[in-house]
Design an enzyme around this catalytic site. Structure first.
Site, PDB file in Angstrom:
ATOM      1  N   ASP A   1     -11.472   3.024   4.040  1.00  0.00           N
ATOM      2  CA  ASP A   1     -11.896   1.628   3.967  1.00  0.00           C
ATOM      3  C   ASP A   1     -13.421   1.528   3.912  1.00  0.00           C
ATOM      4  O   ASP A   1     -13.963   0.471   3.599  1.00  0.00           O
ATOM      5  CB  ASP A   1     -11.391   0.861   5.212  1.00  0.00           C
ATOM      6  CG  ASP A   1     -10.312  -0.157   4.871  1.00  0.00           C
ATOM      7  OD1 ASP A   1     -10.137  -0.448   3.672  1.00  0.00           O
ATOM      8  OD2 ASP A   1      -9.661  -0.648   5.812  1.00  0.00           O
TER       9      ASP A   1
ATOM     10  N   GLN B   1      -5.128  -1.240   9.640  1.00  0.00           N
ATOM     11  CA  GLN B   1      -5.023  -2.584   9.065  1.00  0.00           C
ATOM     12  C   GLN B   1      -5.682  -3.605   9.992  1.00  0.00           C
ATOM     13  O   GLN B   1      -5.348  -3.684  11.176  1.00  0.00           O
ATOM     14  CB  GLN B   1      -3.531  -2.924   8.847  1.00  0.00           C
ATOM     15  CG  GLN B   1      -3.288  -4.235   8.151  1.00  0.00           C
ATOM     16  CD  GLN B   1      -3.798  -4.264   6.706  1.00  0.00           C
ATOM     17  OE1 GLN B   1      -3.598  -3.316   5.952  1.00  0.00           O
ATOM     18  NE2 GLN B   1      -4.473  -5.341   6.337  1.00  0.00           N
TER      19      GLN B   1
ATOM     20  N   LYS C   1       0.844  -1.209   0.000  1.00  0.00           N
ATOM     21  CA  LYS C   1       0.000   0.000   0.000  1.00  0.00           C
ATOM     22  C   LYS C   1       0.873   1.250   0.000  1.00  0.00           C
ATOM     23  O   LYS C   1       0.648   2.197  -0.752  1.00  0.00           O
ATOM     24  CB  LYS C   1      -0.922   0.019   1.229  1.00  0.00           C
ATOM     25  CG  LYS C   1      -2.137  -0.870   1.077  1.00  0.00           C
ATOM     26  CD  LYS C   1      -2.869  -1.062   2.394  1.00  0.00           C
ATOM     27  CE  LYS C   1      -3.970  -2.111   2.227  1.00  0.00           C
ATOM     28  NZ  LYS C   1      -4.539  -2.572   3.490  1.00  0.00           N
TER      29      LYS C   1
END
Ligand code: NDP
Length: 300
Positions: A121, A98, A54
Site C-alpha cells: 500500500d 484493510q 482483491k
C-alpha cells in the site's frame, strides 16, 4: 463533449494482463509465485467488498492470495502478531491491512509494523520518506494508477503545471510527490486554499481527491487540460428507483468534459486502477525480494 475519455477499466485490464505475464515468467524462469496477504479486521461491508475483489483478482493473475479475517474486537497485540508472522513468511511478498481499522487500534503503529519491503500500500513511514526523497519505494496504489494513466496519455509530463486538490497521506501528498518526480510544477490545494478556481484554472493537469461530490465545475478547467477524478461519492438517485444511489466524482463530469482535453469518468476511471496497481506492487515486491529486475512500466 470534447474531452477524450480515459478508460480506467480498460487500462486496468491491460495492467493486470502485464502483471499476469510477469507472474507466469517468474514461475517459469525462477519457480517463484508472488503472494499477497490481506488482513481485514471487523466486518465493514465496504471493506468486505474490496477484500473479496482483491482476493479474486490476485488469483486471476496467478498469484497466491491469503486472507486473514479477524474479529472487530481483536487486540492490537493479536493483530501485530499476525503481521509479524506474515513479515516472516517467505511465500508472502505483499501485505495489506484493510483500512479503516476499528477505533481501538492505532493505525500508524499497525501500518509501521509491516515490513516496508512488503508494504504494497506504500503507507509505511519508510516508504513515505523514500518517495519524498525521490528514492525507490513502494508507491501508494491510487496515485500510482493516476500516474500511469497520465504517462500513457501525455508521454512526458515534464514542465506541465499540475494541481492536486486534496492533501491526504493516501492520495494527495503521494500524488504530488509522483508528479514532482516526473518534473511537473506542482501545486497542492486544500480546504484553506485561497481562490481555488483560479488555482485550478492554471493547471495542465488537475487531480481531484477531495471527497466532495462534483465540486470542481467545468469553468474551473483550463481548455485542453487533463482531469483525473479520484473522488468516489455516492448520491441518492430516486430516478433509478426508491433507495437507489449513483456514484459521482469530485469533478462535475459533463461540464468539465466539455472543456478538458482528457478526463477520467466515475465510475470506470481511477477506481479500477487501484487494485491493478496493488497487484503490480506485489509483483514488484516479489522481484525486489529475489534480486530480480523489476517489471517494466509497472512502477513509478
Ligand atoms: P481525505 O478526506 O483524507 O482528504 C480530503 C482532502 O480534500 C483534504 O486534504 C481536504 O483539505 C481537502 N478538501 C476538503 N474540502 C475541500 C475544499 N472545499 N476545497 C479544497 N480542498 C478540500 O480524502 P482521501 O484523500 O482519502 O480521498 C479523497 C477522495 O478520493 C474520496 O472521495 C475518496 O473516496 C476517494 N478515493 C478513491 C480511491 C480510488 O481507488 N479511486 C482511493 C482513495 C480515495 P484539508 O486537508 O485542508 O482538510
Amino acid at each position: 463533449m470534447s474531452a477524450q475519455v480515459i478508460d480506467g477499466k480498460a487500462f486496468a485490464a491491460k495492467v493486470r494482463g502485464q502483471v499476469a505475464e510477469g507472474v507466469s515468467k517468474l514461475r517459469a524462469d525462477h519457480d517463484l509465485v508472488p503472494g499477497l496477504a490481506v488482513v481485514l479486521v471487523g466486518e465493514d461491508p465496504a471493506s468486505e467488498v474490496y477484500v473479496r475483489s482483491k482476493g479474486k483478482m490476485t488469483v486471476e493473475v496467478g498469484m497466491k492470495s491469503v486472507e486473514h479475517r479477524l474479529d472487530a474486537d481483536t487486540s492490537e497485540a493479536d493483530l501485530l502478531a499476525v503481521i509479524k508472522s506474515l513479515n516472516e513468511d517467505a511465500s508472502i511478498h505483499g501485505i495489506l491491512v484493510q483500512l479503516p481499522l476499528p477505533k481501538h487500534l492505532n493505525e500508524d503503529l499497525v501500518i509501521n509494523s509491516i515490513d516496508p519491503a512488503k508494504d504494497v500500500d506504500g503507507f509505511h513511514i519508510s516508504n513515505v520518506g523514500l518517495l519524498g526523497t525521490g528514492q525507490k519505494s513502494m508507491v501508494p496504489c491510487t496515485p500510482l494508477g493516476c500516474l500511469m494513466m497520465l504517462r500513457d496519455h501525455h508521454g512526458s509530463l515534464s514542465g506541465l503545471d499540475a494541481v492536486v486538490v486534496g492533501r491526504s497521506n493516501i492520495v494527495g501528498k503521494p500524488m504530488a510527490q509522483l508528479l514532482l518526480g516526473d518534473s511537473c510544477t506542482v501545486t497542492i490545494a486544500h480546504s484553506r486554499t485561497k481562490d481555488l478556481p483560479d488555482v485550478v484554472r492554471r493547471a495542465d493537469i488537475v487531480v481531484a481527491a477531495v471527497g466532495r461530490p462534483e465540486m470542481v465545475p467545468g469553468d474551473w478547467i483550463k481548455p485542453g487540460a487533463t482531469v483525473i477524478d479520484v473522488g468516489i461519492n455516492r448520491l441518492d438517485a430516486p430516478e433509478k428507483g426508491e433507495g437507489k444511489t449513483r456514484l459521482v466524482g469530485d469533478v462535475h463530469y459533463e461540464s468539465a468534459a466539455a472543456v478538458a482535453g482528457a478526463i477520467t469518468p466515475v465510475p470506470g476511471g481511477v477506481g479500477p486502477m487501484t487494485i491493478a496497481c496493488l497487484l503490480a506492487n506485489t509483483l514488484t515486491a516479489c522481484c525486489r525480494a529475489n534480486g530480480l529486475p523489476e517489471p517494466e512500466g509497472l512502477t513509478a
